[in-house]
Design a protein around this motif. Sequence first.
Motif, mmCIF file in Angstrom:
data_model
loop_
_atom_site.group_PDB
_atom_site.id
_atom_site.type_symbol
_atom_site.label_atom_id
_atom_site.label_comp_id
_atom_site.label_asym_id
_atom_site.label_seq_id
_atom_site.Cartn_x
_atom_site.Cartn_y
_atom_site.Cartn_z
ATOM 1 N N VAL A 1 -14.026 -6.516 1.864
ATOM 2 C CA VAL A 1 -13.219 -5.308 2.008
ATOM 3 C C VAL A 1 -11.837 -5.664 1.476
ATOM 4 C CG1 VAL A 1 -12.183 -3.653 3.603
ATOM 5 C CG2 VAL A 1 -14.501 -4.513 4.019
ATOM 6 N N LYS A 2 -11.352 -4.899 0.498
ATOM 7 C CA LYS A 2 -10.118 -5.265 -0.186
ATOM 8 C C LYS A 2 -9.140 -4.091 -0.208
ATOM 9 C CE LYS A 2 -10.628 -7.489 -4.027
ATOM 10 N NZ LYS A 2 -10.922 -7.776 -5.466
ATOM 11 N N LEU A 3 -7.884 -4.397 0.047
ATOM 12 C CA LEU A 3 -6.811 -3.419 -0.036
ATOM 13 C C LEU A 3 -5.803 -3.936 -1.045
ATOM 14 C CD1 LEU A 3 -6.196 -0.720 1.388
ATOM 15 C CD2 LEU A 3 -4.788 -1.975 3.007
ATOM 16 N N GLU A 4 -5.571 -3.159 -2.122
ATOM 17 C CA GLU A 4 -4.687 -3.604 -3.199
ATOM 18 C C GLU A 4 -3.537 -2.619 -3.391
ATOM 19 O OE1 GLU A 4 -7.213 -5.751 -6.532
ATOM 20 O OE2 GLU A 4 -8.158 -3.864 -5.946
ATOM 21 N N ALA A 5 -2.338 -3.150 -3.528
ATOM 22 C CA ALA A 5 -1.163 -2.308 -3.741
ATOM 23 C C ALA A 5 -1.133 -1.807 -5.181
ATOM 24 C CB ALA A 5 0.104 -3.082 -3.429
ATOM 25 N N LYS B 1 4.263 -2.924 -2.531
ATOM 26 C CA LYS B 1 3.830 -4.079 -1.756
ATOM 27 C C LYS B 1 3.165 -3.620 -0.464
ATOM 28 C CE LYS B 1 7.414 -7.278 -3.421
ATOM 29 N NZ LYS B 1 8.505 -8.195 -3.002
ATOM 30 N N LEU B 2 2.308 -4.489 0.077
ATOM 31 C CA LEU B 2 1.629 -4.235 1.341
ATOM 32 C C LEU B 2 2.366 -4.938 2.477
ATOM 33 C CD1 LEU B 2 -2.059 -4.928 0.186
ATOM 34 C CD2 LEU B 2 -0.992 -2.684 0.504
ATOM 35 N N HIS B 3 2.420 -4.292 3.641
ATOM 36 C CA HIS B 3 2.987 -4.968 4.801
ATOM 37 C C HIS B 3 1.883 -5.729 5.529
ATOM 38 C CE1 HIS B 3 1.224 -1.817 7.297
ATOM 39 N NE2 HIS B 3 1.841 -0.892 6.564
ATOM 40 N N ASP B 4 2.224 -6.412 6.612
ATOM 41 C CA ASP B 4 1.235 -7.192 7.362
ATOM 42 C C ASP B 4 0.169 -6.266 7.933
ATOM 43 O OD1 ASP B 4 2.584 -9.532 6.858
ATOM 44 O OD2 ASP B 4 3.742 -9.463 8.728
#
Length: 332
Positions: free
Chosen positions: A207-211, A216-219
Amino acid sequence: WEPPTNEGMVVGYSQIESYSSCNDAKLGTFLEKMGYSQDDMGSTDYEQPILLSDSLLGIKYVCLDDGSVDVNEYALPIGYAASEEVLGSLPECTTAGCESYQEEAKALNTAYEDQNPFEVQNAFVSMILGEDVECFKPLAVTQTADTDLCKEWTVDTAGQDHVYAYIDTNDMEHSTLTVGDEVLGEYNIWNSYYVFDIGNLEEGQTVKLEADSGYKLHDLTMVASFVDMDAFETAIGTIAETGFEPDVVNDGYVDGTYTATSDTLLFTTIPYDEGWTVTVDGQQVTPEKALDTFLAIPLSQGTHQVTLTFVPQGLVAGTAISIGTLLVLVAL
């Protein structure tokens, strides 16, 4: 992806997805806790079925992208008997349905997140039945990438069906969610994908989350759970035995016969509003507010005629003022 629509109002059916400038705040918060979408922008977004909460809320039909219709055979009717526990608020995960889940989840996840929708849904069904029920059970999650541009996880699905994941993506925008080889959705100002179906990931799939470029992605933390079908079918079957199937369900009017096997609380999935008038056997009764969100009716043992009628608050006074103003204008 497009913002939620209100086609149900046009076509004439009840829907969970909505967009309104005067959205029901309590209902929006409840649905967010269930894991449907972020309670923001005056909307509730419905992306995918969630078996347990869909069934408890009576969501029976889901229109899929390919034009077909998914039918939920477990969908409960508009009302059913519930314990008095539902007169309280959804718990801070310290009551039935939460503690056992927490213990298992913390043993499986190094980065466990409290009060996720799986726990809350366990608490929901437990409060209905008045006993500890654990329909959702946790799965082991391992984070394999953690940068500002990409978050990635693997999940040991253990061969289970009805496997879901949850990421607290509140207020997150400009990113893309991929499950295995499928792009599941994109986050933007309208959409915050909460609980989502991950199926049965094959070895090596993630499972991948890409900006998106320039963001940018936060924690972020991801948790995963599967539906224990034995526990689920037992719970839903027990609740269904007490179901309320009205003869008439129209906009602002519900009427039917209900037989209570003992003194009970008839829980309905109708949002609570002071505009509702409830009569039982022709006598007006005061409805209760269940889970800070829904309308519930106290009933004694026996067979009753239950009628609900809705008149918006201020309608009578507003109509009188309008007529009075019109008469003054005519007189002038």
